[in-house]
Design an enzyme around this catalytic site. Structure first.
Site, PDB file in Angstrom:
ATOM      1  CE  LYS A   1     -39.223 -24.317  40.442  1.00 56.79           C
ATOM      2  NZ  LYS A   1     -38.705 -24.821  41.720  1.00 56.79           N
TER       3      LYS A   1
ATOM      4  NE  ARG B   1     -40.606 -19.227  43.069  1.00 59.93           N
ATOM      5  CZ  ARG B   1     -39.402 -19.614  43.406  1.00 59.93           C
ATOM      6  NH1 ARG B   1     -39.151 -19.993  44.618  1.00 59.93           N
ATOM      7  NH2 ARG B   1     -38.438 -19.605  42.526  1.00 59.93           N
TER       8      ARG B   1
ATOM      9  NE  ARG C   1     -35.039 -21.635  48.629  1.00 58.99           N
ATOM     10  CZ  ARG C   1     -34.006 -22.239  48.031  1.00 58.99           C
ATOM     11  NH1 ARG C   1     -32.963 -22.627  48.737  1.00 58.99           N
ATOM     12  NH2 ARG C   1     -34.037 -22.463  46.742  1.00 58.99           N
TER      13      ARG C   1
ATOM     14  NE  ARG D   1     -30.037 -19.794  45.408  1.00 60.18           N
ATOM     15  CZ  ARG D   1     -31.112 -20.158  44.717  1.00 60.18           C
ATOM     16  NH1 ARG D   1     -30.992 -20.676  43.515  1.00 60.18           N
ATOM     17  NH2 ARG D   1     -32.318 -20.014  45.226  1.00 60.18           N
TER      18      ARG D   1
ATOM     19  NE  ARG E   1     -29.274 -24.997  44.738  1.00 60.79           N
ATOM     20  CZ  ARG E   1     -30.485 -24.622  44.312  1.00 60.79           C
ATOM     21  NH1 ARG E   1     -31.075 -25.265  43.332  1.00 60.79           N
ATOM     22  NH2 ARG E   1     -31.111 -23.636  44.891  1.00 60.79           N
TER      23      ARG E   1
HETATM   24  P1  AMP Z   1     -35.218 -19.553  43.028  1.00 57.44           P
HETATM   25  O1  AMP Z   1     -33.916 -19.245  42.388  1.00 57.44           O
HETATM   26  O2  AMP Z   1     -36.298 -19.866  42.041  1.00 57.44           O
HETATM   27  O3  AMP Z   1     -35.113 -20.580  44.118  1.00 57.44           O
HETATM   28  O4  AMP Z   1     -35.687 -18.188  43.760  1.00 57.44           O
HETATM   29  C1  AMP Z   1     -34.912 -17.611  44.766  1.00 57.44           C
HETATM   30  C2  AMP Z   1     -35.751 -16.672  45.608  1.00 57.44           C
HETATM   31  O5  AMP Z   1     -36.244 -15.592  44.801  1.00 57.44           O
HETATM   32  C3  AMP Z   1     -36.997 -17.270  46.240  1.00 57.44           C
HETATM   33  O6  AMP Z   1     -36.725 -17.982  47.429  1.00 57.44           O
HETATM   34  C4  AMP Z   1     -37.828 -16.017  46.491  1.00 57.44           C
HETATM   35  O7  AMP Z   1     -37.328 -15.275  47.591  1.00 57.44           O
HETATM   36  C5  AMP Z   1     -37.546 -15.205  45.242  1.00 57.44           C
HETATM   37  N1  AMP Z   1     -38.514 -15.522  44.156  1.00 57.44           N
HETATM   38  C6  AMP Z   1     -38.225 -16.064  42.943  1.00 57.44           C
HETATM   39  N2  AMP Z   1     -39.345 -16.205  42.209  1.00 57.44           N
HETATM   40  C7  AMP Z   1     -40.372 -15.761  42.983  1.00 57.44           C
HETATM   41  C8  AMP Z   1     -41.784 -15.671  42.813  1.00 57.44           C
HETATM   42  N3  AMP Z   1     -42.400 -16.063  41.680  1.00 57.44           N
HETATM   43  N4  AMP Z   1     -42.518 -15.167  43.832  1.00 57.44           N
HETATM   44  C9  AMP Z   1     -41.934 -14.728  44.967  1.00 57.44           C
HETATM   45  N5  AMP Z   1     -40.628 -14.808  45.208  1.00 57.44           N
HETATM   46  C10 AMP Z   1     -39.828 -15.310  44.225  1.00 57.44           C
END
Ligand code: AMP
Length: 211
Positions: free
Chosen positions: A13, A88, A167, A156, A127
């Site tokens: 994404k 989400r 996740r 990460r 990654r």
């Molecule tokens: P991402 O970089 O999109 O994988 O997001 C990393 C982490 O940020 C996720 O695993 C969540 O802990 C938090 N996070 C990001 N966006 C959201 C969201 N819309 N709702 C809840 N947690 C989020």
């Protein structure tokens, strides 16, 4: 044009969202990037979010809704915005619908990036991510310099195997229902096969947004 990107972690994404945003000439917001920047800066938001993020759990809806509303109110998002990982949970989707309606706007397209679980685990565990520009890279090791800038590549915390498994479980339980919610609302949902070269997937995504 407001575009919501849905799909499991590791589906691409972020990368594809950048490309679609560039093609449409609009900014992209990723709540994950906003939260990681807050953690790095040690702000109140960052301190609140860090534990959830490290475990691979979702940050509470109220926090995300705050970020979402603030972002939508920025004039630079008037012409449109790509929302990457911003929605989400079903309450977040409902909150976004309310926030856009208050501004007299609507979500124009929901792009769902389809990909199988075993492909995701392989992608996420291979990654590394730049600690500065946040770009993800495959096949490079933590500690190497970022090929695109001044940062250093890191793994990460939430790309460690336990967090990846969590996740994916969180995705299935809390985020997958968002797709059904949008379908039930009659939204313009387009499924995209997320397996293929970057350019192939970008071409599918651009077609879905009418480019
Ligand atoms: P991402 O970089 O999109 O994988 O997001 C990393 C982490 O940020 C996720 O695993 C969540 O802990 C938090 N996070 C990001 N966006 C959201 C969201 N819309 N709702 C809840 N947690 C989020």
């Amino acid at each position: 044009m407001i575009v919501v990107l849905l799909g499991p972690p590791g589906a691409g994404k972020g990368t594809q969202g950048e490309r679609v945003a560039a093609a449409l000439g609009v900014p992209k917001i990723a709540t994950g990037d906003v939260l990681r920047a807050a953690v790095k800066a040690g702000t109140k938001l960052g301190l609140e979010a860090k534990g959830f993020m490290d475990r691979g759990d979702l940050v509470p809806d109220a926090v995300i809704l705050g970020i979402m509303k603030e972002a939508l109110a920025q004039p630079e998002h008037d012409a449109g915005v790509i929302l990457d990982g911003v929605v989400r949970t079903v309450p977040q989707a409902e909150g976004l619908a309310r926030a856009t309606a208050e501004l007299g706007r609507t979500v124009d397209v929901v792009l769902m990036f389809d990909i199988a679980d075993d492909e995701l685990v392989a992608r996420l565990s291979g990654r590394t991510t730049c600690d500065t520009c946040q770009k993800p890279f495959m096949g490079l090791e933590p500690g190497q310099p970022c090929p695109d800038g001044d940062g250093t590549l890191v793994r990460r915390k939430d790309d460690e195997p336990d967090a990846v498994r969590n996740r994916l479980r969180v995705y299935r339980e809390q985020t997958a229902p968002v797709l059904d919610w949008y379908i039930a609302q009659g939204a313009n949902v387009v499924r995209i096969d997320a397996v293929g070269s970057f350019d192939e997937v970008t071409a599918r995504a651009l077609k879905a947004v009418g480019r």
